[in-house]
Design a protein around this motif. Structure first.
Motif, mmCIF file in Angstrom:
data_model
loop_
_atom_site.group_PDB
_atom_site.id
_atom_site.type_symbol
_atom_site.label_atom_id
_atom_site.label_comp_id
_atom_site.label_asym_id
_atom_site.label_seq_id
_atom_site.Cartn_x
_atom_site.Cartn_y
_atom_site.Cartn_z
ATOM 1 N N UNK A 150 5.649 -4.205 -6.945
ATOM 2 C CA UNK A 150 5.089 -3.031 -6.274
ATOM 3 C C UNK A 150 3.598 -3.253 -5.972
ATOM 4 N N UNK A 151 2.880 -3.804 -6.931
ATOM 5 C CA UNK A 151 1.457 -4.068 -6.728
ATOM 6 C C UNK A 151 1.262 -5.126 -5.644
ATOM 7 N N UNK A 152 2.121 -6.135 -5.629
ATOM 8 C CA UNK A 152 2.032 -7.162 -4.596
ATOM 9 C C UNK A 152 2.147 -6.547 -3.207
ATOM 10 N N UNK A 153 3.143 -5.690 -3.010
ATOM 11 C CA UNK A 153 3.306 -5.034 -1.714
ATOM 12 C C UNK A 153 2.117 -4.129 -1.403
ATOM 13 N N UNK A 154 1.626 -3.417 -2.413
ATOM 14 C CA UNK A 154 0.485 -2.521 -2.202
ATOM 15 C C UNK A 154 -0.747 -3.298 -1.758
ATOM 16 N N UNK A 155 -0.965 -4.477 -2.343
ATOM 17 C CA UNK A 155 -2.143 -5.267 -1.977
ATOM 18 C C UNK A 155 -2.011 -5.850 -0.572
ATOM 19 N N UNK A 156 -0.841 -6.360 -0.222
ATOM 20 C CA UNK A 156 -0.668 -6.903 1.129
ATOM 21 C C UNK A 156 -0.841 -5.800 2.165
ATOM 22 N N UNK A 157 -0.318 -4.625 1.873
ATOM 23 C CA UNK A 157 -0.473 -3.487 2.792
ATOM 24 C C UNK A 157 -1.950 -3.103 2.941
ATOM 25 N N UNK A 222 14.441 -3.679 4.360
ATOM 26 C CA UNK A 222 14.187 -2.255 4.617
ATOM 27 C C UNK A 222 13.436 -1.655 3.438
ATOM 28 N N UNK A 223 13.864 -1.993 2.231
ATOM 29 C CA UNK A 223 13.188 -1.533 1.022
ATOM 30 C C UNK A 223 11.746 -2.054 0.988
ATOM 31 N N UNK A 224 11.586 -3.351 1.234
ATOM 32 C CA UNK A 224 10.244 -3.933 1.247
ATOM 33 C C UNK A 224 9.414 -3.325 2.382
ATOM 34 N N UNK A 225 10.030 -3.143 3.547
ATOM 35 C CA UNK A 225 9.316 -2.569 4.681
ATOM 36 C C UNK A 225 8.769 -1.189 4.392
ATOM 37 N N UNK A 226 9.547 -0.384 3.703
ATOM 38 C CA UNK A 226 9.068 0.950 3.326
ATOM 39 C C UNK A 226 7.831 0.840 2.440
ATOM 40 N N UNK A 227 7.842 -0.103 1.521
ATOM 41 C CA UNK A 227 6.687 -0.320 0.640
ATOM 42 C C UNK A 227 5.493 -0.894 1.393
#
Length: 360
Positions: A150-157, A222-227
């Motif tokens: 979750x943190x990985x996706x948050x940082x890339x975003x 889709x799950x990753x895309x939402x994040x």
């Protein structure tokens, strides 16, 4: 719902001017209080509860991820992770030889990428960070047992939002006809390149990928895309929808551009100098052409030299994987190999970090 009715020029014209308000507001908070870059980069996962002194917009952004913790679709995630454990080395190869250069062929989106000096001048580190991201989100148990993803996706975003912030604030050469930087259409297209285009590459190599596997991988992304801040109502559920979505984006944006040529030139040179396997580094352009085909290759000025038979290229990739992993290929062995390569090449492991800003 049949997504095909959504795939129109009018809808995607609107998406080019829509971005990610939640992440953009969080970046404004970080710019005002730069210490949060350092704090977030030190975390192993998003803490719960969040620090009491955190700025409001950044708190709202991170709370979105905390709210997702109990919503992880375990069956969908496990299916995607099992697929990656079996095909992960080839999957990463598809990203490097197909997905990323494919993105370079879309002129307006390439304008954002070329403005990141790290992509051009530190391409090895940037590619390694992409590999780190993919390995993190496909780690067995990611999202439902291990929350670091979750943190990985948050940082890339947030990195995407930082790029938007600095381009819109400081890039005097940004042309509004490109759309907003890292807009929703570009986000959807990149997500598609990391999923459906990889599948297309595997099929080009002669691998069998059935409809259930395609749907499963699309559901994973889709799950990753939402994040990652995508408007997932546009995300395809089936191979046909993914095909039509890719076709629409190609018609809208596939073109030769100075930005795309600069990006593919940097990637080509890096591969020729850094890939140790001569079976691969001597045929970089031929491999690019094999995956991308005549139209996309023309947009990137990739010359036609030798037409590689799919059976031969499949054997080359298999042999390269066998030399690296033998008969013990798994997510853990792929990650270990990547970390070894990073230490040898850069002297450190590549970590995903949001920009650290100078304090006022």
């Amino acid at each position: 719902m049949d997504k095909l009715n959504l795939y129109t020029n009018s809808n995607f014209d609107r998406l080019r001017n829509q971005v990610d308000p939640l992440a953009d507001a969080a970046v404004v908070d970080i710019v005002k209080s730069p210490k949060w870059s350092d704090i977030i980069n030190q975390w192993e996962e998003i803490p719960s509860p969040l620090p009491s002194e955190i700025p409001v917009s950044l708190k709202n952004y991170l709370q979105f991820y905390l709210d997702q913790y109990e919503l992880a679709p375990q069956d969908t995630l496990k299916a995607g992770q099992d697929f990656f454990s079996k095909e992960g080395d080839i999957y990463l190869g598809m990203l490097g030889f197909y997905s990323l250069p494919y993105c370079y062929a879309f002129g307006d989106g390439a304008e954002v990428l070329v403005r990141s000096e790290r992509i051009v001048n530190q391409i090895g580190q940037r590619l390694s960070e992409t590999g780190t991201f993919v390995l993190e989100i496909f780690k067995p148990g990611a999202f439902y047992s291990h929350r670091s993803a979750f943190l990985t996706c948050a940082k890339v975003r947030l990195i995407h939002a930082f790029s938007r912030y600095f381009i819109e604030k400081y890039a005097k050469d940004w042309d509004p006809k490109f759309g907003r930087p890292i807009n929703q259409e570009d986000l959807i297209g990149t997500n598609l390149a990391f999923s459906f285009i990889v599948i297309r590459g595997l099929i080009k190599l002669g691998k069998t990928v059935n409809q259930n596997q395609i749907a499963s991988l699309l559901a994973y992304w889709k799950w990753v895309g939402n994040l990652m801040g995508l408007q997932i109502e546009y995300w395809p559920e089936t191979a046909k929808e993914a095909f039509e979505l890719d076709k629409l984006i190609r018609k809208r944006h596939l073109r030769k551009s100075d930005a795309g040529l600069r990006l593919i030139g940097a990637l080509r040179n890096y591969y020729k100098l850094s890939i140790p396997d001569p079976l691969l580094n001597r045929q970089v352009d031929d491999i690019f052409y094999f995956f991308m085909g005549k139209e996309v290759a023309a947009a990137l000025a990739i010359p036609v030299k030798n037409q590689i038979p799919p059976e031969l290229l499949n054997l080359i990739f298999k042999f390269s994987g066998w030399k690296s992993y033998g008969n013990t290929k798994s997510h853990a062995s792929i990650q270990k190999m990547m970390e070894t390569q990073q230490l040898e090449q850069f002297g450190e492991l590549m970590k995903i970090k949001i920009p650290t800003l100078k304090r006022p």
